[in-house]
Design a protein around this motif. Structure first.
Motif, PDB file in Angstrom:
ATOM      1  N   ALA A 116       0.830  -1.205   0.000  1.00  0.00           N
ATOM      2  CA  ALA A 116       0.000   0.000   0.000  1.00  0.00           C
ATOM      3  C   ALA A 116       0.864   1.254   0.000  1.00  0.00           C
ATOM      4  N   ASP A 117       0.289   2.341  -0.480  1.00  0.00           N
ATOM      5  CA  ASP A 117       0.986   3.624  -0.534  1.00  0.00           C
ATOM      6  C   ASP A 117       0.160   4.704   0.133  1.00  0.00           C
ATOM      7  N   ASP A 118       0.836   5.545   0.894  1.00  0.00           N
ATOM      8  CA  ASP A 118       0.225   6.760   1.436  1.00  0.00           C
ATOM      9  C   ASP A 118       0.865   7.941   0.717  1.00  0.00           C
ATOM     10  N   ARG A 119       0.090   8.562  -0.177  1.00  0.00           N
ATOM     11  CA  ARG A 119       0.594   9.693  -0.953  1.00  0.00           C
ATOM     12  C   ARG A 119      -0.053  11.008  -0.521  1.00  0.00           C
ATOM     13  N   SER A 120      -0.529  11.063   0.714  1.00  0.00           N
ATOM     14  CA  SER A 120      -1.221  12.259   1.204  1.00  0.00           C
ATOM     15  C   SER A 120      -0.350  13.509   1.121  1.00  0.00           C
ATOM     16  N   PHE A 121       0.966  13.322   1.299  1.00  0.00           N
ATOM     17  CA  PHE A 121       1.883  14.452   1.270  1.00  0.00           C
ATOM     18  C   PHE A 121       2.801  14.382   0.051  1.00  0.00           C
ATOM     19  N   GLY A 122       2.351  13.668  -0.990  1.00  0.00           N
ATOM     20  CA  GLY A 122       3.158  13.527  -2.195  1.00  0.00           C
ATOM     21  C   GLY A 122       3.502  14.845  -2.846  1.00  0.00           C
ATOM     22  N   ARG A 123       2.596  15.811  -2.772  1.00  0.00           N
ATOM     23  CA  ARG A 123       2.853  17.133  -3.358  1.00  0.00           C
ATOM     24  C   ARG A 123       4.087  17.783  -2.744  1.00  0.00           C
ATOM     25  N   TYR A 124       4.343  17.434  -1.496  1.00  0.00           N
ATOM     26  CA  TYR A 124       5.470  18.035  -0.780  1.00  0.00           C
ATOM     27  C   TYR A 124       6.692  17.108  -0.767  1.00  0.00           C
ATOM     28  N   GLY A 125       6.678  16.108  -1.626  1.00  0.00           N
ATOM     29  CA  GLY A 125       7.854  15.255  -1.767  1.00  0.00           C
ATOM     30  C   GLY A 125       7.974  14.167  -0.733  1.00  0.00           C
ATOM     31  N   GLU A 126       6.864  13.826  -0.041  1.00  0.00           N
ATOM     32  CA  GLU A 126       6.911  12.801   0.997  1.00  0.00           C
ATOM     33  C   GLU A 126       5.861  11.726   0.717  1.00  0.00           C
ATOM     34  N   THR A 127       6.309  10.487   0.598  1.00  0.00           N
ATOM     35  CA  THR A 127       5.406   9.344   0.410  1.00  0.00           C
ATOM     36  C   THR A 127       5.878   8.194   1.294  1.00  0.00           C
ATOM     37  N   THR A 128       4.954   7.324   1.631  1.00  0.00           N
ATOM     38  CA  THR A 128       5.300   6.142   2.432  1.00  0.00           C
ATOM     39  C   THR A 128       4.701   4.910   1.775  1.00  0.00           C
ATOM     40  N   ARG A 129       5.525   3.895   1.586  1.00  0.00           N
ATOM     41  CA  ARG A 129       5.051   2.603   1.066  1.00  0.00           C
ATOM     42  C   ARG A 129       5.065   1.591   2.205  1.00  0.00           C
ATOM     43  N   TYR A 130       3.985   0.827   2.296  1.00  0.00           N
ATOM     44  CA  TYR A 130       3.847  -0.192   3.319  1.00  0.00           C
ATOM     45  C   TYR A 130       3.750  -1.578   2.671  1.00  0.00           C
ATOM     46  N   THR A 131       4.365  -2.551   3.298  1.00  0.00           N
ATOM     47  CA  THR A 131       4.134  -3.949   2.971  1.00  0.00           C
ATOM     48  C   THR A 131       3.757  -4.645   4.271  1.00  0.00           C
ATOM     49  N   SER A 132       2.524  -5.119   4.338  1.00  0.00           N
ATOM     50  CA  SER A 132       2.026  -5.785   5.548  1.00  0.00           C
ATOM     51  C   SER A 132       1.820  -7.263   5.247  1.00  0.00           C
ATOM     52  N   CYS A 133       2.418  -8.119   6.070  1.00  0.00           N
ATOM     53  CA  CYS A 133       2.390  -9.564   5.842  1.00  0.00           C
ATOM     54  C   CYS A 133       1.749 -10.248   7.043  1.00  0.00           C
ATOM     55  N   VAL A 134       0.829 -11.180   6.756  1.00  0.00           N
ATOM     56  CA  VAL A 134       0.108 -11.875   7.824  1.00  0.00           C
ATOM     57  C   VAL A 134       0.289 -13.376   7.663  1.00  0.00           C
ATOM     58  N   TRP A 135       0.709 -14.015   8.760  1.00  0.00           N
ATOM     59  CA  TRP A 135       0.896 -15.462   8.789  1.00  0.00           C
ATOM     60  C   TRP A 135      -0.039 -16.078   9.831  1.00  0.00           C
ATOM     61  N   ALA A 136      -0.732 -17.135   9.466  1.00  0.00           N
ATOM     62  CA  ALA A 136      -1.424 -17.963  10.453  1.00  0.00           C
ATOM     63  C   ALA A 136      -0.441 -19.021  10.931  1.00  0.00           C
ATOM     64  N   TYR A 137      -0.385 -19.260  12.232  1.00  0.00           N
ATOM     65  CA  TYR A 137       0.465 -20.332  12.764  1.00  0.00           C
ATOM     66  C   TYR A 137      -0.292 -21.032  13.886  1.00  0.00           C
ATOM     67  N   ALA A 138       0.275 -22.094  14.402  1.00  0.00           N
ATOM     68  CA  ALA A 138      -0.464 -22.969  15.314  1.00  0.00           C
ATOM     69  C   ALA A 138      -1.013 -22.242  16.539  1.00  0.00           C
ATOM     70  N   GLU A 139      -0.293 -21.237  17.028  1.00  0.00           N
ATOM     71  CA  GLU A 139      -0.683 -20.578  18.271  1.00  0.00           C
ATOM     72  C   GLU A 139      -1.398 -19.246  18.064  1.00  0.00           C
ATOM     73  N   GLY A 140      -1.586 -18.798  16.827  1.00  0.00           N
ATOM     74  CA  GLY A 140      -2.238 -17.514  16.629  1.00  0.00           C
ATOM     75  C   GLY A 140      -1.991 -16.932  15.253  1.00  0.00           C
ATOM     76  N   VAL A 141      -1.874 -15.619  15.209  1.00  0.00           N
ATOM     77  CA  VAL A 141      -1.665 -14.891  13.949  1.00  0.00           C
ATOM     78  C   VAL A 141      -0.489 -13.945  14.148  1.00  0.00           C
ATOM     79  N   HIS A 142       0.339 -13.822  13.123  1.00  0.00           N
ATOM     80  CA  HIS A 142       1.521 -12.971  13.183  1.00  0.00           C
ATOM     81  C   HIS A 142       1.435 -11.922  12.086  1.00  0.00           C
ATOM     82  N   LEU A 143       1.708 -10.676  12.442  1.00  0.00           N
ATOM     83  CA  LEU A 143       1.673  -9.552  11.499  1.00  0.00           C
ATOM     84  C   LEU A 143       3.003  -8.821  11.531  1.00  0.00           C
ATOM     85  N   GLU A 144       3.552  -8.542  10.353  1.00  0.00           N
ATOM     86  CA  GLU A 144       4.723  -7.665  10.262  1.00  0.00           C
ATOM     87  C   GLU A 144       4.425  -6.578   9.242  1.00  0.00           C
TER      88      GLU A 144
END
Length: 203
Positions: A116-144
Motif C-alpha cells: 500500500a501507498d500513502d501519498r497524502s503528502f506527495g505534493r510536498y515530496g513525501e510518500t510512504t510505502r507499506y508492505t504488511s504480511c500476515v501469517w497464520a500459525y499454530a498458536e495464533g496470527v503474526h503480522l509484520e
C-alpha cells in the motif's frame, strides 16, 4: 504587530539561508522500519479481514494478495526478509554500479500480503510505502509491517515551502507511520484481538 512581522521575516530569511546552502540540492532519502506483532484471541480470517479493511480506509492505494494457509499450520510464523529480487541477473550488476541494492521486503509463506501507498503528502515530496504480511500459525496470527518513508528535497516551490515548515516545526509526515500502526492495532483490538508488539527494526 510590526515587531512580530519583523521577527517572522527574520526567521524565514534564516531558514531560507540554510536551505540555500544545502536543502536546495536535489536529494532523495528513504527511511525504513519493520514492526512485528503477535495477535491472539481472533481467528486468522477475522484478523486478516480487519487488517485489509484498515489499509483500505487509510491508504491512497492498496494491492491485496491472498494465498492458502498450510495444513497443518506451522509451529512458528515466518517473518519479513529484505532481499534483492534481481540477484543473479544483469540488473543486479547495474544496480551495484549505481550504488543501489534494490532490497525489497519478501513475505515467504504469508497467507496475506498487502502492498500500500500513502501519498497524502506527495505534493510536498513525501510518500510512504507499506508492505504488511500476515501469517497464520499454530498458536495464533503474526503480522509484520514494513514501511519505507521517502522524502524528496530540492528547488521547487512546494518542496521549499515544506522544508521551511519542517525547519520551524521540526517534524515531517513520517510521524503518520506511528499513527497508522496505532490504527491497525486499535482496529484489531476493537474486533476482539489481543495484540502484542514483539519487535521494531529501523534503518
Amino acid at each position: 504587530m510590526r515587531r512580530v512581522a519583523i521577527l517572522s521575516a527574520a526567521l524565514a530569511a534564516t531558514v531560507l539561508a540554510g536551505c540555500a546552502t544545502s536543502s536546495l540540492t536535489p536529494t532523495v532519502e528513504t527511511r525504513q522500519s519493520i514492526v512485528s506483532y503477535d495477535i491472539q484471541g481472533l481467528a486468522y480470517q477475522g484478523a486478516a479481514e480487519r487488517i485489509v479493511a484498515t489499509h483500505r480506509e487509510v491508504m491512497s492505494s492498496a494491492r491485496i494478495e491472498r494465498t492458502f494457509a498450510p495444513d497443518p499450520l506451522p509451529a512458528s510464523p515466518g517473518q519479513i526478509r529484505m532481499d534483492n529480487p534481481f540477484a543473479g541477473t544483469s540488473m543486479a550488476g547495474m544496480a551495484r554500479m549505481g550504488g543501489s541494492q534494490f532490497l525489497m521486503p519478501q513475505c515467504d509463506g504469508a497467507q496475506l500480503v498487502i502492498t500500500a501507498d500513502d501519498r497524502s503528502f506527495g505534493r510536498y515530496g513525501e510518500t510512504t510505502r507499506y508492505t504488511s504480511c500476515v501469517w497464520a500459525y499454530a498458536e495464533g496470527v503474526h503480522l509484520e509491517v514494513y514501511s519505507a518513508f521517502r522524502q524528496r528535497s530540492g528547488a521547487s516551490a512546494d518542496l521549499i515551502g515544506r522544508q521551511v515548515a519542517q525547519a520551524v516545526l521540526n517534524r515531517d509526515s513520517s510521524e503518520f507511520i506511528a499513527r497508522t500502526h496505532e490504527r491497525i492495532v486499535g482496529d484489531l483490538v476493537s474486533a476482539g484481538a489481543r495484540v502484542e508488539q514483539l519487535s521494531t527494526r529501523e534503518s
